[in-house]
Design an enzyme around this catalytic site. Structure first.
Site: not given
Ligand SMILES: [Zn+2]
Length: 135
Positions: A97, A100, A122
């Site tokens: 991500c 974060c 995946c």
């Molecule tokens: Zn995140």
């Protein structure tokens, strides 16, 4: 690198379940065919389970039969960060991500799936949370 959401590991550990923490923060992998979204076809948005950022949309989810939810394109290319991963004696591309830094899974390409990008993101079910679209 610094992420927009940057919490101490003890805080992540307190906020996430032990299994979520193991996958998201320690780059673990949930066992194949066990994740709650492996075969999900519900229309909606998949958000980061750690910070809530929008990562993938159901329209790019496809049946890869690999045992994990598979997408051929992120909702926004800036939503994910790709990092070279040489662990386990393989060269793979880790998907995190971008907001974060939590681990989502890996991306593979050139496998021949009939998708527009020929890529397979995946993704661990436990790294994301589906927000169904109303109606
Ligand atoms: Zn995140």
């Amino acid at each position: 690198m610094a992420y927009e959401i940057d919490k101490p590991e003890e805080q992540w550990r307190a906020e996430l379940s032990p299994e979520e923490y193991r996958v998201l923060r320690q780059a673990g992998t949930e066992p194949a065919f066990t994740g709650e979204y492996t075969d999900t076809k519900t229309t909606g948005v998949y958000n980061c389970r750690a910070c809530g950022a929008e990562l993938f949309r159901s329209g790019t989810k496809f049946e890869s039969h690999c045992g994990w939810p598979s997408f051929y394109d992120p909702a926004d290319s800036d939503a994910v960060e790709l990092i070279e991963d040489r662990s386990m004696g393989m060269l793979r591309t880790e998907v995190r991500c971008a907001r974060c830094g939590s681990h989502l899974g890996h991306v593979f390409e050139g496998e021949g799936y009939p998708t527009p990008t020929d890529q397979r993101y995946c993704i661990n079910s436990i790294s994301v949370r589906l927000e169904p679209t109303e109606g």
